[in-house]
Design a protein around this motif. Structure first.
Motif, PDB file in Angstrom:
ATOM      1  N   GLN A   7       0.841  -1.193   0.000  1.00  0.00           N
ATOM      2  CA  GLN A   7       0.000   0.000   0.000  1.00  0.00           C
ATOM      3  C   GLN A   7       0.882   1.250   0.000  1.00  0.00           C
ATOM      4  OE1 GLN A   7      -3.250  -0.377  -0.102  1.00  0.00           O
ATOM      5  NE2 GLN A   7      -3.669  -2.393   0.736  1.00  0.00           N
ATOM      6  N   SER A   8       0.380   2.313  -0.607  1.00  0.00           N
ATOM      7  CA  SER A   8       1.054   3.604  -0.513  1.00  0.00           C
ATOM      8  C   SER A   8       0.126   4.584   0.192  1.00  0.00           C
ATOM      9  CB  SER A   8       1.420   4.131  -1.899  1.00  0.00           C
ATOM     10  OG  SER A   8       0.265   4.281  -2.701  1.00  0.00           O
ATOM     11  N   SER A   9       0.703   5.655   0.718  1.00  0.00           N
ATOM     12  CA  SER A   9      -0.091   6.647   1.432  1.00  0.00           C
ATOM     13  C   SER A   9      -0.102   7.962   0.666  1.00  0.00           C
ATOM     14  CB  SER A   9       0.481   6.878   2.829  1.00  0.00           C
ATOM     15  OG  SER A   9       1.743   7.522   2.727  1.00  0.00           O
ATOM     16  N   LYS A  10      -1.080   8.794   0.975  1.00  0.00           N
ATOM     17  CA  LYS A  10      -1.155  10.099   0.336  1.00  0.00           C
ATOM     18  C   LYS A  10       0.026  10.968   0.742  1.00  0.00           C
ATOM     19  CE  LYS A  10      -6.225  10.182   0.022  1.00  0.00           C
ATOM     20  NZ  LYS A  10      -7.474  10.880   0.453  1.00  0.00           N
ATOM     21  N   GLN A  11       0.489  10.785   1.996  1.00  0.00           N
ATOM     22  CA  GLN A  11       1.573  11.609   2.494  1.00  0.00           C
ATOM     23  C   GLN A  11       2.920  11.258   1.854  1.00  0.00           C
ATOM     24  OE1 GLN A  11      -0.623   9.894   4.244  1.00  0.00           O
ATOM     25  NE2 GLN A  11      -1.240  10.914   6.147  1.00  0.00           N
ATOM     26  N   GLN A  12       3.159   9.963   1.600  1.00  0.00           N
ATOM     27  CA  GLN A  12       4.427   9.525   1.022  1.00  0.00           C
ATOM     28  C   GLN A  12       4.153   8.510  -0.086  1.00  0.00           C
ATOM     29  OE1 GLN A  12       7.531   8.521   3.902  1.00  0.00           O
ATOM     30  NE2 GLN A  12       6.431   9.605   5.509  1.00  0.00           N
ATOM     31  N   PRO A  13       3.575   8.949  -1.220  1.00  0.00           N
ATOM     32  CA  PRO A  13       3.146   8.027  -2.274  1.00  0.00           C
ATOM     33  C   PRO A  13       4.287   7.274  -2.955  1.00  0.00           C
ATOM     34  CG  PRO A  13       3.001  10.299  -3.009  1.00  0.00           C
ATOM     35  CD  PRO A  13       3.289  10.349  -1.543  1.00  0.00           C
ATOM     36  N   ALA A  38      10.287   7.384  12.988  1.00  0.00           N
ATOM     37  CA  ALA A  38       9.876   6.641  14.172  1.00  0.00           C
ATOM     38  C   ALA A  38       8.364   6.457  14.167  1.00  0.00           C
ATOM     39  CB  ALA A  38      10.317   7.395  15.426  1.00  0.00           C
ATOM     40  N   PRO A  39       7.830   5.608  15.064  1.00  0.00           N
ATOM     41  CA  PRO A  39       6.383   5.368  15.103  1.00  0.00           C
ATOM     42  C   PRO A  39       5.534   6.627  15.179  1.00  0.00           C
ATOM     43  CG  PRO A  39       7.472   3.706  16.383  1.00  0.00           C
ATOM     44  CD  PRO A  39       8.552   4.665  15.952  1.00  0.00           C
ATOM     45  N   VAL A  40       5.979   7.626  15.927  1.00  0.00           N
ATOM     46  CA  VAL A  40       5.174   8.841  16.055  1.00  0.00           C
ATOM     47  C   VAL A  40       4.957   9.514  14.708  1.00  0.00           C
ATOM     48  CG1 VAL A  40       7.140  10.361  16.520  1.00  0.00           C
ATOM     49  CG2 VAL A  40       4.868  10.928  17.454  1.00  0.00           C
ATOM     50  N   ASP A  41       5.899   9.336  13.772  1.00  0.00           N
ATOM     51  CA  ASP A  41       5.754   9.879  12.425  1.00  0.00           C
ATOM     52  C   ASP A  41       5.018   8.905  11.502  1.00  0.00           C
ATOM     53  OD1 ASP A  41       7.310  12.264  12.989  1.00  0.00           O
ATOM     54  OD2 ASP A  41       9.043  10.918  13.034  1.00  0.00           O
ATOM     55  N   LEU A  42       5.370   7.629  11.582  1.00  0.00           N
ATOM     56  CA  LEU A  42       4.748   6.622  10.726  1.00  0.00           C
ATOM     57  C   LEU A  42       3.271   6.429  11.048  1.00  0.00           C
ATOM     58  CD1 LEU A  42       7.587   3.933  10.740  1.00  0.00           C
ATOM     59  CD2 LEU A  42       7.038   5.538   8.898  1.00  0.00           C
ATOM     60  N   ALA A  43       2.895   6.707  12.279  1.00  0.00           N
ATOM     61  CA  ALA A  43       1.503   6.532  12.690  1.00  0.00           C
ATOM     62  C   ALA A  43       0.540   7.306  11.808  1.00  0.00           C
ATOM     63  CB  ALA A  43       1.335   6.961  14.148  1.00  0.00           C
ATOM     64  N   LYS A  44       0.978   8.467  11.341  1.00  0.00           N
ATOM     65  CA  LYS A  44       0.113   9.311  10.514  1.00  0.00           C
ATOM     66  C   LYS A  44      -0.227   8.659   9.183  1.00  0.00           C
ATOM     67  CE  LYS A  44       2.043  13.579  12.500  1.00  0.00           C
ATOM     68  NZ  LYS A  44       2.999  12.920  13.412  1.00  0.00           N
ATOM     69  N   LEU A  45       0.571   7.691   8.750  1.00  0.00           N
ATOM     70  CA  LEU A  45       0.304   6.997   7.489  1.00  0.00           C
ATOM     71  C   LEU A  45      -0.779   5.935   7.642  1.00  0.00           C
ATOM     72  CD1 LEU A  45       3.977   6.510   6.240  1.00  0.00           C
ATOM     73  CD2 LEU A  45       2.457   8.467   5.927  1.00  0.00           C
ATOM     74  N   ILE A  46      -1.083   5.572   8.899  1.00  0.00           N
ATOM     75  CA  ILE A  46      -2.101   4.557   9.174  1.00  0.00           C
ATOM     76  C   ILE A  46      -3.358   5.169   9.773  1.00  0.00           C
ATOM     77  CG2 ILE A  46      -2.613   2.441  10.451  1.00  0.00           C
ATOM     78  CD1 ILE A  46       0.339   1.788  10.449  1.00  0.00           C
ATOM     79  N   SER A  47      -3.164   6.070  10.735  1.00  0.00           N
ATOM     80  CA  SER A  47      -4.288   6.688  11.431  1.00  0.00           C
ATOM     81  C   SER A  47      -3.887   8.110  11.833  1.00  0.00           C
ATOM     82  CB  SER A  47      -4.662   5.875  12.672  1.00  0.00           C
ATOM     83  OG  SER A  47      -5.670   6.508  13.423  1.00  0.00           O
ATOM     84  N   SER A  48      -4.748   9.070  11.595  1.00  0.00           N
ATOM     85  CA  SER A  48      -4.379  10.465  11.786  1.00  0.00           C
ATOM     86  C   SER A  48      -4.282  10.891  13.241  1.00  0.00           C
ATOM     87  CB  SER A  48      -5.379  11.376  11.059  1.00  0.00           C
ATOM     88  OG  SER A  48      -6.696  11.170  11.572  1.00  0.00           O
TER      89      SER A  48
END
Length: 267
Positions: A7-13, A38-48
């Protein structure tokens, strides 16, 4: 059709993370391309807006709840063997208690395991190296979920990218220690022969003296089936960290202490 999807995200396609269709909650197994986020940054790619929880992994069988993590931080974090203060409480698994809590684990050859409950929405993230596997960390995490009301038939487990058994050379003593977690009553040699003879064997022969090849994910799968989880609710990612250097860090391959993260959010 594979249940594993990139999967890709809108933030880092331009970057992709791996997901498993078995899991009922938002999640991702990330690659080296996301390093050093780190998780605190990667979290935004899964849940805002999920609350992020992680631990300092120490190859144990210990599993913590978010409330226990918060209490440990408030009480003062322990010192590590080098004299520095640990950045997080010491453990190798996290089991959520409430909605919108995100649990993370990291790995660089060890097995990152994500667990989701299709009924309660609670989840777990576990780091299962050979030491944690020998101590049955995944059954420990399952027991923690059950203590909060989960039933085995509602749990789904995804064992993410890790070093494949075909290339993971270990000493005979390590193979025996891990193997005892699924066949505790056999003598050492009988244990090895048994695990090499079964379907999808977790142990393979190796040309090195006193060496064997160990499939840690397969041992974890066997432990889960033994406690009552149906095989169809356990998925093993078709990716090897050691053999896919373009996607994954591998400590066995490079001896670098770099990791990829895996996270899942409760619903």
């Amino acid at each position: 059709m594979s249940i594993w999807t990139w999967q890709s995200s809108k933030q880092q396609p331009e970057k992709s993370f791996l997901t498993c269709a078995l899991l009922p909650c938002p999640h991702g197994f990330f690659t080296k391309q996301f390093y050093p986020q780190a998780p605190v940054d990667l979290a935004k790619l899964i849940s805002s807006d999920a609350n992020v929880y992680q631990v300092k992994q120490v190859h144990s069988a210990d599993v913590l709840l978010p409330s226990e993590i918060e209490l440990a931080i408030a009480a003062g974090l322990p010192h590590l063997s080098d004299g520095t203060v640990a950045p997080f409480p010491l453990a190798d698994g996290i089991v959520t208690e409430k909605p919108n809590q995100m649990a993370w684990a990291c790995s660089a050859d060890c097995t990152p395991a994500l667990i989701g409950d299709v009924k309660t929405g609670q989840v777990a993230a576990v780091h299962a190296g050979w030491r944690g596997t020998a101590q049955k960390i995944l059954p420990n995490a399952i027991a923690c979920l059950q203590a909060q009301g989960s039933q085995l038939q509602h749990l789904r487990v995804a064992l993410g990218p890790a070093i494949d058994g075909s290339v993971y050379q270990v000493g005979r003593n390590v193979a025996i220690e891990v193997g005892k977690s699924v066949a505790p009553n056999l003598s050492d040699q009988a244990l090895i022969e048994h695990l090499m003879a079964i379907d999808q064997p977790p142990l393979l022969d190796d040309q090195g003296e006193g060496k064997l090849r160990l499939d840690v994910r397969r041992i974890n799968q066997m432990q889960l089936v033994e406690i009552g989880i149906e095989p169809e609710w356990i998925a093993i990612a078709p990716h090897c960290t050691y053999q896919e250097p373009d996607r994954f860090f591998s400590y066995r391959r490079t001896k670098e202490k770099k990791v990829q993260w895996a996270g899942i959010v409760s619903t």
